[in-house]
Design an enzyme around this catalytic site. Structure first.
Site, PDB file in Angstrom:
ATOM      1  N   CYS A  45      -1.564   6.170  27.850  1.00 44.31           N
ATOM      2  CA  CYS A  45      -1.600   7.717  27.531  1.00 44.31           C
ATOM      3  C   CYS A  45      -0.401   8.215  27.182  1.00 44.31           C
ATOM      4  O   CYS A  45      -0.497   9.138  26.197  1.00 44.31           O
ATOM      5  CB  CYS A  45      -2.469   8.329  28.734  1.00 44.31           C
ATOM      6  SG  CYS A  45      -1.714   8.044  30.268  1.00 44.31           S
TER       7      CYS A  45
ATOM      8  N   HIS B 158      -0.048  15.261  28.872  1.00 38.47           N
ATOM      9  CA  HIS B 158       1.056  14.594  28.780  1.00 38.47           C
ATOM     10  C   HIS B 158       1.993  15.084  27.809  1.00 38.47           C
ATOM     11  O   HIS B 158       1.740  15.320  26.643  1.00 38.47           O
ATOM     12  CB  HIS B 158       0.838  12.939  28.781  1.00 38.47           C
ATOM     13  CG  HIS B 158       0.359  12.396  29.950  1.00 38.47           C
ATOM     14  ND1 HIS B 158      -0.082  13.274  31.096  1.00 38.47           N
ATOM     15  CD2 HIS B 158       0.241  10.979  30.086  1.00 38.47           C
ATOM     16  CE1 HIS B 158      -0.413  11.975  32.059  1.00 38.47           C
ATOM     17  NE2 HIS B 158      -0.155  10.817  31.321  1.00 38.47           N
TER      18      HIS B 158
END
Lengths: 353, 353
Positions: free
Chosen positions: A131, A257
C-alpha cells in the site's frame, strides 16, 4: 466459457475486502457471478455487493470451482497456500499479499504504469503492490519516464488501517482513553499509562505518538516494509539498481498513507515542468497551493481513488532533485482499487462474446 | 557587579517560558536574582521558579535594568523590538525567536556543538536554533565531525506545541470531538466536519491527520520552517554549501519533534561505527533495538533533555549514507533547555567572585 467471467473475492470480510465490495458496486460491471469467500468463521455473513445481497462462503477447493479471476486479500501465509490451489482450479489470481510480489515469475502490476506485464504470468498469479509503494509509485513513475529516476529517499506517514481493521479499532480505542485529559502528552510515559497494555497490532501506542516501525525486522536494521518500498519500486519501474532509502513510520491516522518523497533524476528538472507531468499522469491529482491551504492530507484523500500530490518543488541545492508529498487511500489505490483495476484488465481478456 | 548574575526570563508565561521556569528549578543554580517578565496581560501572575514564588512583571525598559542575561521566548517581532533595548540596558540576550538567527553578527549556538562561537557577539545577542533543527543537529554534528557531512534529506514529524500553548490546546479540543466515533477517518471530509471551523494556529485539522505544512510560504514553494532547517544547519555546522532538502509535517503529537534523517557523508561509514559515535555524543541517547520495540518516540522523549536517536542503519545502496530517526522534546532541547545552557555558559563569564 460464455458471457462474463466469474469473480471470487477471497478475504471478503476484511478491511480491504470490504472496500473491494464497495468498489465493485460503484465501478463499471464486467463480472458475471461474484462469489465472496472468507474463513469458516465469517461464512454465512450477508454482504451487499453490486446491489446484490451475497452470502459469504467458506474458502474451500470446491468453492473455487468455475472461478475465472480470484482476488486475494488475506495474510501472506494464507495466500501462499491457497493461491496455487485457485490457479490449479483454473483461476487467475490477483494477490494483494506480500507472498508473491518478489517472485520473478509473478508480475507486479500497477495498471497506470506497467499493464503490459499482465500478459506474462507463468504461475497464473499477478501481484498487487504494497500500500505504501502504490501511493507513491503512481506519482514517481510518470516523472521517471520524463526525467530518468536515479534515487529515492522516502519517509512515510502510514495510517493504522494498513494493519487491518484491528489497527483502526486500536486507534479508536486509544483515542477514547486519551481524549479529555489536557495534561497528556507532556510527560514521558503518561500516554503509555493512559493507553494501557492493549497495543493491538502495534509495538507502541499510536494515540498522540508516531512509531518509526512498521512490519518485521529485515536485514541490518531495516524493516520489511522499508525493504518492500525498495524492492517493489525497482520491480515496478524495471530499475533493478535504483537507489532507495526509506523510513517507514506509523502515525495516528485511520486511513490514508502519506510519503515525503525526495527523488533524484538523471537530468535537470524544473518545478513547473514536473507539476505539468504530474497533472497529466493517470491516477494522480495535483493539490498544490500551500498559500491557500491546499496540500495532500489523509482526511481529504481517504475514500478517493487517486494519489494526491502536492508540495512540488525542485531541491534548492540539486537541480536534478524534486521534493514532493503524496497521500493515497491505502485501502483503495493501496489495495482494493489496484486489485480491481488489474482484475478488470484480466476480465477483458476472459470475456467471450 | 558582585556575586551571581541577574537573569530575566522574557515571555515567562508562554509554553517555552513555563518549561524554562521548571528547568531553572531542577538545574544547578548559577543565578542571583531571577526576574520573570511578560506582556502587560500576564503581569501580576505568580509563578514558582527555583523554589521561590515570583511575581511576573510587565516588560518595560525599566524592568530590564540591572539584568545581566535576558532569555527571550516571545514572537519574532517582539524579540526584534525588545532584544536591542535589553542590550542597550546592559544585558546579553539569548533569543529563541527567528528574528536574529541568520544575522551574520549574531552567533547561533548549540553548546554541545559550537560553544566557542559564544565569545564573539557583536550585537550582544546570541540566537537559539529552531526546535526542529535542534532535535536533529545534535545527532548530525558528531557524525559530521567523524565522516564529513555533504547532504541532508529530512522529513519531520512535528508536535503541535511547536505552535505554542494554543497548538496543544487545539489538538486536545479536537481529540474530544473525534473520540468515540469509530466511523471517523474513513470518508473524505468526515474529520473536517467533526472538528469544525476552529483550527487554532493550523491550516487544517490535526486530529486523525498529518499536515505537510509548518510556518509561512517562503520562496519557490518551500516553507519558512524548511528553509530554517537548511539555513540553520549550515550556520551551526559552518558548512555554507551543505545540500539540504527538508519536508516539514505537523502530526497529532502534543510535544516531541521527530525527524527522519538521510545523511550523506564524504567518506564511507559503517553502522556500528556511527552508532558508537552517537553513543558518545553529548546530548544524545541511542535507543535502537527494533526487535525489542526500542526506537525513539515522542511519548517517551517528551519531558527529557537528550535527543533520542534510533533506527540507525547504513543506506543499502550508498556506503556513504546513513539513515536514522531522531526525537527530541521541542520545548526542552528544542527551546528552553538550549536557551538555559547558553545562558549558563554566559553566567560563568559574568560571575565575579
Amino acid at each position: 466459457m460464455a458471457g462474463l467471467p466469474t469473480l471470487a473475492v477471497v478475504g471478503a470480510t476484511g478491511a480491504v475486502g470490504t472496500v473491494l465490495c464497495e468498489l465493485l458496486t460503484g465501478r463499471r460491471n464486467v463480472w458475471g457471478e461474484i462469489r465472496l469467500l472468507a474463513s469458516e468463521r465469517s461464512a454465512g455473513r450477508k454482504v451487499r455487493c453490486r446491489g446484490e445481497e451475497l452470502t459469504v462462503q467458506a474458502l474451500t477447493e470446491e468453492a473455487l470451482d468455475g472461478v475465472d479471476v480470484a482476488m486475494f486479500d488475506v495474510p501472506d501465509e494464507v495466500a501462499a497456500h491457497w493461491a496455487p490451489i485457485a490457479v490449479r482450479r483454473g483461476a487467475v489470481v490477483v494477490d494483494n499479499s506480500g507472498a508473491f510480489r518478489m517472485d520473478p515469475h509473478v508480475p507486479l502490476v500497477v495498471p497506470e504504469i506497467n499493464p503490459e506485464q499482465l500478459r506474462d504470468r507463468p504461475r497464473g498469479i499477478v501481484a498487487n503492490g504494497n500500500c505504501t509503494t502504490l501511493a507513491m509509485i503512481i506519482a514517481v513513475a510518470p516523472l521517471h519516464r520524463e526525467y530518468g529516476l536515479r534515487e529515492l529517499v522516502l519517509a512515510s506517514y502510514q495510517a493504522v488501517s494498513g494493519a487491518g481493521q484491528a489497527g483502526a479499532d486500536t486507534l479508536h480505542d486509544q483515542l477514547i482513553k486519551v481524549a479529555g485529559d489536557r495534561a497528556l502528552g507532556s510527560r514521558a510515559g503518561d500516554v503509555r499509562q493512559a493507553v494501557g497494555d492493549d497495543l493491538g497490532p502495534f509495538p507502541a501506542p499510536l494515540a498522540l505518538n508516531v512509531v518509526p516501525w512498521t512490519g518485521l525486522l529485515a536485514d541490518e536494521g531495516w524493516s520489511s516494509e522499508e525493504m518492500k518500498l525498495r524492492d517493489e519500486s525497482r520491480k515496478i519501474l524495471g530499475l533493478p539498481d535504483l537507489k532507495v532509502s526509506a523510513t517507514c513510520v506509523r502515525v495516528p491516522v485511520v486511513t490514508g498513507h502519506s510519503v515525503a518523497v525526495h527523488a533524484v533524476f538523471a537530468t535537470e528538472i524544473d518545478t513547473d515542468g514536473a507539476r505539468e507531468v504530474l497533472r497529466n499522469a493517470p491516477g494522480v491529482i495535483v493539490v498544490d497551493d500551500p498559500a491557500a491551504g491546499e496540500f495532500p492530507m489523509p482526511i481529504d484523500a481517504v475514500g478517493t481513488d487517486p494519489s494526491w500530490v502536492g508540495r512540488i518543488r525542485r531541491a534548492l541545492d540539486d537541480p536534478r532533485a524534486l521534493d514532493f508529498f503524496v497521500t493515497g487511500d491505502n485501502l483503495r489505490k493501496g489495495a482494493a482499487l489496484n486489485t480491481a483495476q488489474i482484475a478488470e484488465l484480466l476480465a477483458k481478456d476472459l470475456t467471450h462474446p
